[in-house]
Design an enzyme around this catalytic site. Structure first.
Site, PDB file in Angstrom:
ATOM      1  CD  GLU A 128      -0.656  -5.993   9.541  1.00 29.66           C
ATOM      2  OE1 GLU A 128      -0.657  -5.395  10.648  1.00 29.66           O
ATOM      3  OE2 GLU A 128      -1.300  -5.594   8.559  1.00 29.66           O
TER       4      GLU A 128
ATOM      5  CG  ASP B 223      -1.808  -1.141   1.397  1.00 30.40           C
ATOM      6  OD1 ASP B 223      -1.615  -2.148   0.692  1.00 30.40           O
ATOM      7  OD2 ASP B 223      -2.711  -1.072   2.238  1.00 30.40           O
TER       8      ASP B 223
HETATM    9  C1  DGY Z   1      -5.847  -1.883   4.353  1.00 28.14           C
HETATM   10  O1  DGY Z   1      -7.026  -1.707   4.638  1.00 28.14           O
HETATM   11  O2  DGY Z   1      -4.892  -1.428   4.991  1.00 28.14           O
HETATM   12  C2  DGY Z   1      -5.528  -2.771   3.213  1.00 28.14           C
HETATM   13  O3  DGY Z   1      -4.191  -2.963   3.049  1.00 28.14           O
HETATM   14  C3  DGY Z   1      -6.189  -2.301   1.950  1.00 28.14           C
HETATM   15  O4  DGY Z   1      -6.837  -3.380   1.486  1.00 28.14           O
END
Ligand code: DGY
Length: 456
Positions: free
Chosen positions: A420, A191
């Site tokens: 994570e 992201d």
């Molecule tokens: C989030 O919500 O952080 C995800 O990576 C987007 O799908």
């Protein structure tokens, strides 16, 4: 909060103990994140079904419960759109709207996406994530071929997976050079990687008061994308939605070719050839497509001087982003030219990624000013990219480096309570714990062939 467990020491007895403890703990994570039809990445931060998460989860779940792993992929592909796209989120209607943002009333898939073939009875997002699914389906099949054949798993999956790949090859070849483009930073899955910074800087952010982030209810703000990032994510998603999620009509202010996304497409296209053959269809078109896409990947994204694959910004035509783990992932591509593979391995082992000297594989160049070892994809090491690099190292004959990475991933997964991601220098867990793909991929890495070899 999960207790932090002691790291395993490197002696055979300890390793057996560690592996047994890890198997039990990973199974508990996956069982408690199972909703009855699919697995949530996390009960708190990600309480729906995510596309590439489910593919990685299925790969590990197959080591535990092959039939459930089949179900995981069937549920995801049950929300496929008629144009072939597999949405990045499939929403669970029993989860409250304010549990995750952007929620179904933001995406409005069944209305805004109707002309693009969004399902009428399931709410989803309108963007996609990396196509790991055919690779996952093939691995799931191999984990229990008899059960897979009994349930007609591959025969049912094949047309859906083939339609997914056709969507990417046709509607997403925005650069016209034989690669799929991503149109939102959530699509490549990395992201807030620095790779997107220049392209995102051109996007006018949505007003901060026009939305409320739910992610900060569950994770430290220092580990997550910033509010400014979110403003831009929201703007891009709203623009796509307001053009009916139609790739031909949408303005695509953000359009890039990402090496990780395309490498996963190619690896999955090879898997699709195997699936086609097993399902009684012709594998040849998939082999051809995989070869063509491999040539396009090398021609368009390989940078020999940098020793890594770079993303290409289709708005400016330029290679962007510097050294990201996404640029190492093409190591998983079968048939990658040997010189390219050797150069990638040298880059992974060099000062920018420190393979073997830091924890797992940092998501971004350790030496770059943009590097931030705590913040999501701007530096932390993730288990899915470690799994991919491990697979690539093994495939290209670097077994000792692959073995070391595997051992470290297993230690880190157990010690951090299935974080994570981890800070590369200290190995401390970051983000949330009990994260499904961390548990699933640990289960897969634990698996050994009957000859005692680590699985490929
Ligand atoms: C989030 O919500 O952080 C995800 O990576 C987007 O799908």
């Amino acid at each position: 909060m999960t207790a932090v467990l002691e790291p395993a020491l490197r002696s055979p007895g300890r390793e057996v103990d560690r592996d047994a403890a890890l198997r039990r703990a990973a199974a508990r994570v996956l069982l408690s994140n199972w909703t009855g039809a699919a697995t949530v990445p996390s009960r708190t931060l990600y309480p729906h079904q995510w596309s590439w998460d489910s593919a990685f989860i299925a790969i590990g779940l197959a080591r535990l419960a092959p039939r459930r792993a089949q179900r995981e992929l069937e549920t995801l592909l049950g929300a496929q759109w008629r144009d072939g796209r597999v949405p990045h989120i499939v929403f669970n209607p029993s989860v409250p709207l304010d549990a995750y943002f952007p929620s179904p009333d933001f995406w409005r898939s069944s209305g805004a996406g109707a002309a693009s073939g969004a399902p009428a009875d399931i709410e989803t997002s309108g963007i996609v994530q990396p196509p790991v699914h055919a690779l996952a389906a093939w691995q799931v099949h191999l984990a229990d071929p008899a059960e897979s054949r009994r349930r007609g798993f591959l025969r049912r999956m094949y047309p859906r997976l083939a339609a997914w790949h056709r969507y990417l090859a046709a509607s997403r070849d925005l650069g016209g050079g034989g690669l799929a483009a991503v149109v939102h930073p959530w699509e490549p899955g990395l992201d807030n990687s620095p790779v997107w910074d220049a392209a995102l800087a051109r996007v006018e952010p949505a007003a901060p008061e026009s939305f409320r982030r739910a992610d900060l209810d569950h994770s430290s703000a220092a580990d997550r994308p910033t509010d400014l990032d979110y403003g831009r994510y929201v703007r891009l998603a709203a623009d796509y939605r307001d053009h009916g999620y139609d790739d031909a009509r949408a303005p695509h202010a953000f359009a890039l070719e990402d090496p990780c996304f395309n490498a996963l497409f190619i690896a999955s296209e090879h898997a699709l050839a195997e699936i086609a053959a097993a399902a009684g269809a012709d594998p040849a078109p998939h082999r051809r497509k995989a070869a063509e896409a491999t040539a396009a990947l090398v021609e368009r994204l390989w940078d020999p001087a940098a020793g890594i694959f770079l993303a290409r910004d289709l708005t400016t035509g330029e290679a962007v982003g510097g050294h990201s783990v996404a640029g190492l992932v093409p190591l998983i591509v079968p048939g990658l030219p040997e010189a390219v593979a050797r150069s990638l391995i040298a880059t992974a082992q060099g000062e920018r990624f420190g393979l073997g000297r830091v924890h797992l594989v940092p998501s971004y160049d350790l030496t770059a000013p943009e590097y931030d070892g705590n913040r999501y994809w701007r530096g932390p090491s993730w288990f899915n990219t470690a799994w991919l690099v491990h697979r690539g190292l093994r495939q290209h004959g670097a077994a000792p480096a692959a073995d070391a990475l595997r051992e470290q991933a297993l230690d880190d997964a157990l010690r951090t309570g299935f974080a994570e991601y981890v800070e590369p220098h200290s190995g401390q867990g970051r983000g949330i714990r009990r994260f499904s793909w961390t548990a699933a991929l640990a289960l897969d890495l634990l698996h050994r062939t009957p000859q005692g070899e680590p699985a490929r």
